[in-house]
Design an enzyme around this catalytic site. Structure first.
Site, mmCIF file in Angstrom:
data_model
loop_
_atom_site.group_PDB
_atom_site.id
_atom_site.type_symbol
_atom_site.label_atom_id
_atom_site.label_comp_id
_atom_site.label_asym_id
_atom_site.label_seq_id
_atom_site.Cartn_x
_atom_site.Cartn_y
_atom_site.Cartn_z
ATOM 1 C CG ASP A 157 -7.456 -27.001 -31.106
ATOM 2 O OD1 ASP A 157 -8.498 -27.655 -31.315
ATOM 3 O OD2 ASP A 157 -7.030 -26.120 -31.876
ATOM 4 C CB SER A 213 -13.232 -29.821 -37.886
ATOM 5 O OG SER A 213 -14.539 -29.334 -38.046
ATOM 6 C CE LYS A 268 -5.653 -28.335 -34.023
ATOM 7 N NZ LYS A 268 -5.456 -27.493 -35.198
ATOM 8 N NE ARG A 286 3.213 -30.548 -24.209
ATOM 9 C CZ ARG A 286 3.928 -30.901 -25.273
ATOM 10 N NH1 ARG A 286 3.332 -31.496 -26.296
ATOM 11 N NH2 ARG A 286 5.228 -30.679 -25.322
ATOM 12 C CG ASP A 341 -4.695 -24.077 -29.213
ATOM 13 O OD1 ASP A 341 -4.045 -23.160 -29.749
ATOM 14 O OD2 ASP A 341 -5.844 -24.398 -29.567
ATOM 15 C CG ASP A 390 -8.811 -27.367 -35.775
ATOM 16 O OD1 ASP A 390 -8.592 -27.159 -34.559
ATOM 17 O OD2 ASP A 390 -7.924 -27.711 -36.581
ATOM 18 C CD GLU A 410 -9.772 -24.204 -31.018
ATOM 19 O OE1 GLU A 410 -9.846 -24.496 -32.225
ATOM 20 O OE2 GLU A 410 -8.697 -23.942 -30.452
ATOM 21 N NE ARG A 415 -11.135 -18.591 -36.190
ATOM 22 C CZ ARG A 415 -10.613 -18.641 -37.414
ATOM 23 N NH1 ARG A 415 -11.212 -18.059 -38.417
ATOM 24 N NH2 ARG A 415 -9.468 -19.267 -37.622
HETATM 25 N N1 BES Z 1 -4.856 -23.920 -32.357
HETATM 26 C C1 BES Z 1 -5.003 -23.912 -33.741
HETATM 27 C C2 BES Z 1 -3.960 -23.072 -34.461
HETATM 28 C C3 BES Z 1 -2.541 -23.498 -34.326
HETATM 29 C C4 BES Z 1 -1.955 -24.280 -35.297
HETATM 30 C C5 BES Z 1 -1.769 -23.080 -33.279
HETATM 31 C C6 BES Z 1 -0.629 -24.640 -35.180
HETATM 32 C C7 BES Z 1 -0.451 -23.448 -33.172
HETATM 33 C C8 BES Z 1 0.114 -24.221 -34.127
HETATM 34 C C9 BES Z 1 -6.370 -23.358 -34.123
HETATM 35 O O1 BES Z 1 -7.362 -23.606 -33.224
HETATM 36 C C10 BES Z 1 -6.742 -23.992 -35.422
HETATM 37 O O2 BES Z 1 -6.814 -25.165 -35.455
HETATM 38 N N2 BES Z 1 -6.942 -23.183 -36.436
HETATM 39 C C11 BES Z 1 -7.255 -23.678 -37.726
HETATM 40 C C12 BES Z 1 -8.243 -22.722 -38.340
HETATM 41 C C13 BES Z 1 -8.830 -23.239 -39.622
HETATM 42 C C14 BES Z 1 -9.707 -24.411 -39.341
HETATM 43 C C15 BES Z 1 -9.613 -22.116 -40.262
HETATM 44 C C16 BES Z 1 -5.993 -23.753 -38.560
HETATM 45 O O3 BES Z 1 -5.146 -22.891 -38.406
HETATM 46 O O4 BES Z 1 -5.844 -24.707 -39.306
HETATM 47 ZN ZN ZN Z 2 -6.763 -23.838 -31.206
HETATM 48 ZN ZN ZN Z 3 -8.311 -25.481 -33.472
#
Ligand code: BES
Ligand code: ZN
Ligand code: ZN
Length: 624
Positions: free
Chosen positions: A388, A393, A395, A404, A406, A465, A467, A469
């Site tokens: 991910d 958007s 990270k 890795r 995720d 990001d 994704e 869901r």
């Molecule tokens: N995979 C991430 C969530 C995550 C963050 C898992 C840290 C493990 C450790 C997820 O896909 C994500 O990026 N979520 C975003 C959602 C936001 C954009 C509403 C998040 O948590 O920042």
């Molecule tokens: Zn994710």
């Molecule tokens: Zn994400």
């Protein structure tokens, strides 16, 4: 809830892509290792190994500040199994002098002792040392003394061993410092020729049980920790085999050993020595074996999560799981390709996958352990984002490598099914894992894009990001095809979950108190805890108030209650009355919070999922 045909478990694989287990394959016996390369072979015969020269090691102990060194010249020699009293006294004297005197008489006494042991196990013995007879390590537990005298309170295995060595273990233990605290160790070398190195480890209070504040069984947790620490000490000594005191709960002891020794070193040329843990004594061997299977299940998830994203791509993930399940005649694995995903109209999942050059896979596992093949199954769904990046958007680069893992949802649910199959649990389980990468590219989702999920709902992708869901929306819709007893999904879904609970517990959002109770009770036993989180309408409003589509993939108040708005989003794709969403982002990795797991990807909460499935298999269907 829609039913598909008469038998909801019947394969509907696309021709040519179904990889059902070959007919006639037998279910392997309980205890078959589950993990891949890191799998431990608990009953593998040990090759001979020699113990370090004890006098040399005593010298080493002299240099270890703050550690008491014991130099029992009375230790058994091949010809003289038990020591004479004068030699005991000599050793005792030396031991008393050592902690404070680092030269002179004590040092000479240490050096002259014909056989000695040391409490220092930090450094592995240098190669080329002449060692004693082939032998194993031994890990023994000791409870915190309830009396003021501080006398060691051995487990029954510890007591038996102490009798075998004529009370020397107790004598030495009382000499080498204060009573052993929980998780602290002392090592004794040369006490018994079958066990050149014995690690005694503190178990805490003898009567520790369920701790109502902590929501776990403290006794089991103490055993897991103590055994893990003890086994790692044996590993440091490069002894390939260790016998483990069951400490009154052989399952917990086995879990501590197998989890504690696991490390991902697949890609390093220099690997840690492999140590095979075995049960000390013959009682409780079934419970031991069960613990090995549970722990190897979690290690399989750890392995998949830790592996680099260029090694565990969607197809590699699916093939790895398929390979693990190959030996079970009652398991079918379908590796669904992109064309199948398209025919299923999983537009939300596909919208994420299209940003990457790696093709998506929808992994579908059917485990038929129930007495009746069309018994309503438990359906597990796992987020399988093998990397991910955040997509458009994007990270921040710092720490992005952790993404890795995720696919931790997919890894834990698939590993739980592999474990259920190894345990031959009497229920049916279906596992669903949408697998893809989330990457930025010319084809990737753009903020503001609108996509259509399998149930026809439109989704505005306000943040690429968020994704996980999107994948889960389609997988959850698909999960409703099976007349499930319960649908449980696991996903590393939100950073907000980590902010809320950290690594203490998995957050559980559920519409079913029946399901919650089972998950919660399972987690008390496993020590891999869960905590109930809200699924209020309050959060639903924040995702359904959306300018262009039925639902937005982020809450309108941005970060507020991020884990809850994500759960509310998923709820829009669920009609089943027994559904639970497990947000495992906080428990994805371990620094040092769980002492029986090394630093790295944690594979949590695989054991809780297995225990939950085991409990469900005992629960009457009418209970729901
Ligand atoms: N995979 C991430 C969530 C995550 C963050 C898992 C840290 C493990 C450790 C997820 O896909 C994500 O990026 N979520 C975003 C959602 C936001 C954009 C509403 C998040 O948590 O920042
Ligand atoms: Zn994710
Ligand atoms: Zn994400």
């Amino acid at each position: 809830m829609p039913r598909v045909g008469k038998n909801p478990l019947r394969s509907r694989s696309a021709p040519g892509r179904s990889r059902a287990g070959a007919a006639g394959r037998r279910t392997p016996p309980a205890g078959m290792p589950l993990g891949s390369a890191p799998a431990l072979h608990p009953r593998r015969p040990c090759r001979g190994r020699r113990a370090p020269p004890l006098a040399a090691r005593a010298d080493e102990a002299l240099c270890a500040p703050g550690r008491a060194a014991l130099l029992p010249s009375f230790l058994p020699s091949p010809s003289l199994p038990f020591p004479s009293l004068p030699s005991v006294l000599g050793a005792v004297l030396a031991a008393m002098l050592l902690p404070c005197v680092r030269s002179g008489a004590a040092r000479r006494l240490a050096r002259d002792a014909p056989r000695a042991c040391s409490c220092s196990a930090r450094r592995p013995p240098a190669r080329g040392y002449s060692r004693g007879a082939a032998g194993k390590g031994l890990v023994l537990g000791v409870y915190t003394s309830e009396k003021d005298d501080g006398a060691a309170q051995f487990t029954s295995a510890g007591d038996a061993f102490d009798r075998l060595v004529s009370g020397k273990l107790r004598a030495l233990l009382s000499l080498c410092g204060p009573p052993l605290k929980k998780g602290k160790t002392r090592i004794f070398h040369g006490l018994h020729q079958d066990f050149p190195s014995v690690v005694v480890v503190g178990l805490g209070k003898k009567n520790a049980g369920i701790n109502e504040q902590e929501n776990w069984n403290e006794g089991k947790e103490n055993i897991r920790t103590a055994v893990a620490v003890g086994c790692r000490q044996i590993q440091d000594l490069e002894i390939p085999c260790v016998e483990v005191d069951p400490c009154g709960d052989a399952q917990a002891a086995a879990e501590g050993a197998v989890l504690g020794l696991h490390e991902y070193n697949e890609l390093k040329q220099k690997k840690k020595p492999v140590v095979s843990p075995q049960l000390h004594g013959s009682a409780e061997s079934q419970a031991w074996q069960k613990g090995v299977i549970y722990a190897e299940g979690q290690n399989l998830a750890r392995y998949l999560m830790e592996a680099p994203a260029n090694y565990i791509t969607p197809i590699k993930f699916a093939e790895h799981i398929e390979q693990k399940l190959r030996t079970f005649s009652n398991v079918k694995v379908h590796i669904r390709p992109e064309s199948w995903i398209t025919t299923q109209e999983m537009g939300a999942f596909l919208s994420v996958a299209k940003g990457s050059a790696e093709p998506p896979i929808f992994l579908e596992i059917h485990y038929l352990g129930g007495a009746i093949t069309n018994d309503s199954p438990l359906v597990f769904v796992g987020k399988g984002v093998t990397f991910d990046s955040g997509g458009i958007s994007l990270k921040p680069s710092l720490g992005m490598d952790a993404m890795r893992a995720d696919m931790g949802g997919a890894a834990t649910v698939c590993s739980a099914i592999v474990t259920a199959a190894a345990l031959n649990l009497p229920l049916n389980i279906i596992g669903l894992a949408p697998l893809c990468e989330n990457m930025p590219s010319g084809k990737a989702n753009k903020p503001g894009d609108v996509v259509r999920a399998k149930n026809g709902k439109t989704i505005q992708v306000d943040n690429t990001d968020a994704e996980g869901r999107l994948l889960l929306a389609d997988a959850l819709c698909y999960a409703h095809n099976f007349n499930a007893r319960a649908i449980v999904n696991a996903a590393t879904l939100t950073g907000a979950m980590d902010v809320a609970l950290g690594s203490a517990a998995t957050g559980v959002f559920t519409n079913s108190s029946w399901l919650w109770t089972h998950l919660y009770e399972a987690s008390i036993l496993t020590g891999d805890r869960v905590w109930r989180m809200p699924l209020f309408e309050h959060y639903t409003k924040q995702v359904t108030d959306c300018p262009l589509a039925d639902v937005s993939n982020i809450g309108k108040y941005s970060r507020a209650g991020g884990a809850c708005t994500a759960a509310a989003f998923l709820k829009e794709f669920v009609t089943a009355s027994h559904w639970a969403h497990l947000d495992i982002a906080g428990v994805m990795s371990n620094k040092d919070e769980v002492p029986y797991l090394r630093k790295g990807m944690a594979g949590r909460p695989t054991r809780t999922l297995v225990e939950f499935a085991a409990r469900l298999s005992q629960d009457s269907h009418n209970a729901k």
